[in-house]
Scaffold this motif. Sequence first.
Motif, short mmCIF file in Angstrom:
data_model
loop_
_atom_site.label_atom_id
_atom_site.label_comp_id
_atom_site.label_asym_id
_atom_site.label_seq_id
_atom_site.Cartn_x
_atom_site.Cartn_y
_atom_site.Cartn_z
N CYS A 31 -10.89 50.36 64.13
CA CYS A 31 -10.77 51.81 63.99
C CYS A 31 -11.94 52.35 63.19
CB CYS A 31 -9.46 52.17 63.29
SG CYS A 31 -7.98 51.63 64.19
N LYS A 32 -12.67 53.26 63.78
CA LYS A 32 -13.69 53.99 63.03
C LYS A 32 -14.01 55.29 63.72
CE LYS A 32 -17.90 51.56 64.62
NZ LYS A 32 -17.67 50.10 64.69
N GLY A 33 -14.20 56.32 62.90
CA GLY A 33 -14.63 57.59 63.41
C GLY A 33 -16.14 57.59 63.60
N VAL A 34 -16.64 58.63 64.22
CA VAL A 34 -18.07 58.75 64.51
C VAL A 34 -18.53 60.16 64.16
CG1 VAL A 34 -19.86 58.66 66.30
CG2 VAL A 34 -17.95 57.03 66.35
N VAL A 35 -19.65 60.23 63.46
CA VAL A 35 -20.34 61.50 63.27
C VAL A 35 -21.75 61.35 63.80
CG1 VAL A 35 -18.97 62.20 61.26
CG2 VAL A 35 -21.08 60.90 60.92
N TRP A 36 -22.30 62.46 64.25
CA TRP A 36 -23.65 62.43 64.81
C TRP A 36 -24.61 63.10 63.84
CZ3 TRP A 36 -24.99 60.24 69.55
CH2 TRP A 36 -23.91 59.75 70.29
N ARG A 37 -25.70 62.40 63.53
CA ARG A 37 -26.76 62.95 62.69
C ARG A 37 -28.10 62.63 63.34
NH1 ARG A 37 -23.53 60.69 58.48
NH2 ARG A 37 -24.95 58.92 58.30
#
Length: 261
Positions: free
Chosen positions: A200-206
């Motif tokens: 389980c892991k979320g993702v953010v975009w940078r």
Amino acid sequence: MTKRTLADTHDRPAQLIATSAYGHAAVAAHGQEGILPWLAAAGATGVEIRRELLPAGFDAFAALGEACARQRLSVVYSAADELWQDDAPAATLGQRLAEAAALDARAIKFSLGNYRRGPAQAWTALRETLAAAPVALTMVENDQTPQGGTLEPLAICLHDAEQADCPLYMTFDIGNWAWTGGDAVNAAHRLGRYVRYVHCKGVVWRDGKPHAAVPSAEELHDWHALFAAFPPCVPRAIEFPLQGEDLVAVSRDELARLARL
């Protein structure tokens, strides 16, 4: 030989934490053994030991496994190797299974590697090796590479394993599909029946690139559709960053969020 699974001592889904969730600096300062009390205090039922975070030349697998047992944590061993090299299993397979056995790990996971439809004799050898190993569960994970983290190679390999009656299953990493441009929901529907463990892991975009992150409330809501495609009560692990002044409290809170899935 009785092989213990991740879920055989719990009436609810097993919840693990990968030691990598605490970051390289914490692991370097405390070692993976030093982090184990944090997991136990937070209420985790298991730990994912990461081979790539062990010191060079490490061979004290039995002692590390005993430390996990003292904290009452079941073990998944992340071998960090690719299982397949074209049409044959990796030469390191036996060594990694022996390390997992020394840890008293209940499961071991590999990256898929460069799978090219192994011949029947390769699958026979793999089936016999895994059947004889004391580790209950061997898995391939969708990683962040084109060869090991995209849908078709994984689907082909797992189908071939099923046809060969080989006990090979899947770790489904929810976040990694972002690295390879895949659709997690589509992948869950295609591969869900093979899944035995979920990262389980979320993702953010940078700057146009994905980064692992604490899952948002919206992501957690969307994950219900994924878990509906998996076997009931599938074990799951935190593999997103755990940061804060009180890491036990942070870990406890994030485990409670996952428990609602």
